[in-house]
Design a protein around this motif. Structure first.
Motif, PDB file in Angstrom:
ATOM      1  N   GLU A  12       0.827  -1.204   0.000  1.00 26.38           N
ATOM      2  CA  GLU A  12       0.000   0.000   0.000  1.00 26.38           C
ATOM      3  C   GLU A  12       0.864   1.257   0.000  1.00 26.38           C
ATOM      4  N   ALA A  93      -9.564   0.896  -0.019  1.00 25.51           N
ATOM      5  CA  ALA A  93      -8.552   0.025   0.585  1.00 25.51           C
ATOM      6  C   ALA A  93      -9.165  -1.095   1.431  1.00 25.51           C
ATOM      7  N   ASN A  95     -10.024  -4.137   1.047  1.00 24.95           N
ATOM      8  CA  ASN A  95     -11.099  -4.968   0.506  1.00 24.95           C
ATOM      9  C   ASN A  95     -12.495  -4.421   0.756  1.00 24.95           C
ATOM     10  N   ILE A 124      -7.488   2.828  -7.096  1.00 18.32           N
ATOM     11  CA  ILE A 124      -6.649   1.863  -6.383  1.00 18.32           C
ATOM     12  C   ILE A 124      -7.517   1.130  -5.371  1.00 18.32           C
ATOM     13  N   SER A 126      -8.219  -3.070  -3.280  1.00 15.84           N
ATOM     14  CA  SER A 126      -7.849  -4.473  -3.090  1.00 15.84           C
ATOM     15  C   SER A 126      -9.121  -5.316  -3.080  1.00 15.84           C
ATOM     16  N   ARG A 197       0.259  -7.626  -0.889  1.00 15.96           N
ATOM     17  CA  ARG A 197       0.290  -6.734   0.273  1.00 15.96           C
ATOM     18  C   ARG A 197       1.696  -6.281   0.643  1.00 15.96           C
ATOM     19  N   TYR A 215      -3.741  -5.880  -4.532  1.00 15.88           N
ATOM     20  CA  TYR A 215      -4.121  -4.508  -4.830  1.00 15.88           C
ATOM     21  C   TYR A 215      -4.032  -4.296  -6.330  1.00 15.88           C
TER      22      TYR A 215
END
Length: 234
Positions: A12, A93, A95, A124, A126, A197, A215
């Motif tokens: 991240e 972010a 999920n 961006i 995940s 990750r 991601y």
């Protein structure tokens, strides 16, 4: 659901360093207590943080310094309170997008994000990878991790588009190639890169096998911007 308090993962941090610049207009969707909001502010971004949960937004306001410039708003990702082509980056972010149910609503969220991004802007996020959940080497020394994997495998949950975790939370999951196809086809945004990750993997084939929730970075192409109206100032 509340995001657990924890620092950013290395992957991240690398994505924020690569795609977020001072002065950029960034929306942190599903911001929770501000796990990503704070690092965005530290990078000099103009930040809007939104969540449906009013309680966590109040806590976020408390957590941020009194001089913080972040705008904190209660909002639904299916109907973002922004005009077309206003943002440089949208982040979803940890999920959080996988909690959007059903899949038709998830698709609508993708289209909303494309709408509010300026041409060239980045999305961006995940998302859970069912194969990586079972095969990833992360946490193999933990009995809890083994129990989660075996339950996911033996129950047949890994074959389902939506599954329930041990906390009875419903999550979306798909193989990386399916995630990329869905975002590309439903929003018109172009896939740029995927990382795990820890930021150690960028090969999509390896990520598909070894990352439980990669991601992804997509970009709104200039050529796809014709369907949106002219931008206006925030």
């Amino acid at each position: 659901y509340k995001q657990p308090p924890m620092p950013l993962f290395q992957g991240e941090r690398e994505l924020l360093d690569r795609f977020v610049r001072p002065g950029m207009r960034v929306l942190d969707v599903g911001c929770g207590y501000g796990r990503v909001t704070g690092p965005l502010l530290q990078r000099g971004a103009r930040v809007w943080a939104c969540d449906l949960n009013l309680a966590v937004l109040r806590q976020l306001q408390t957590n941020l310094a009194s001089e913080s410039t972040a705008a904190i708003i209660q909002a639904d990702a299916r109907s973002l309170p922004f005009k077309d082509r206003q943002l440089d980056v949208v982040l979803f972010a940890f999920n959080a997008i996988d909690m959007v149910f059903p899949e038709t609503a998830r698709i609508h969220v993708l289209q909303e994000i494309e709408r509010v991004l300026r041409p060239g802007g980045y999305f961006i996020f995940s998302s859970h990878n069912p194969l990586g959940t079972v095969v990833s080497p992360r946490g193999l020394r933990s009995w809890t991790s083994w129990r989660v994997r075996l339950r996911h495998l033996l129950s047949g949950a890994f074959r389902q588009t939506y599954f329930r975790d041990e906390a009875d939370t419903v999550w979306y999951q798909a193989l990386p190639r399916s995630v990329i196809r869905q975002v590309s086809e439903q929003s018109g945004m172009a896939f740029r890169v995927a990382v795990n990750r820890s930021g150690t993997l960028s090969s999509l084939a390896v990520i598909s096998l070894l990352s439980a929730w990669p991601y992804y970075v997509f970009q709104k192409d200039d050529a796809h911007a014709g369907s949106t109206r002219a931008p206006s100032a925030l």
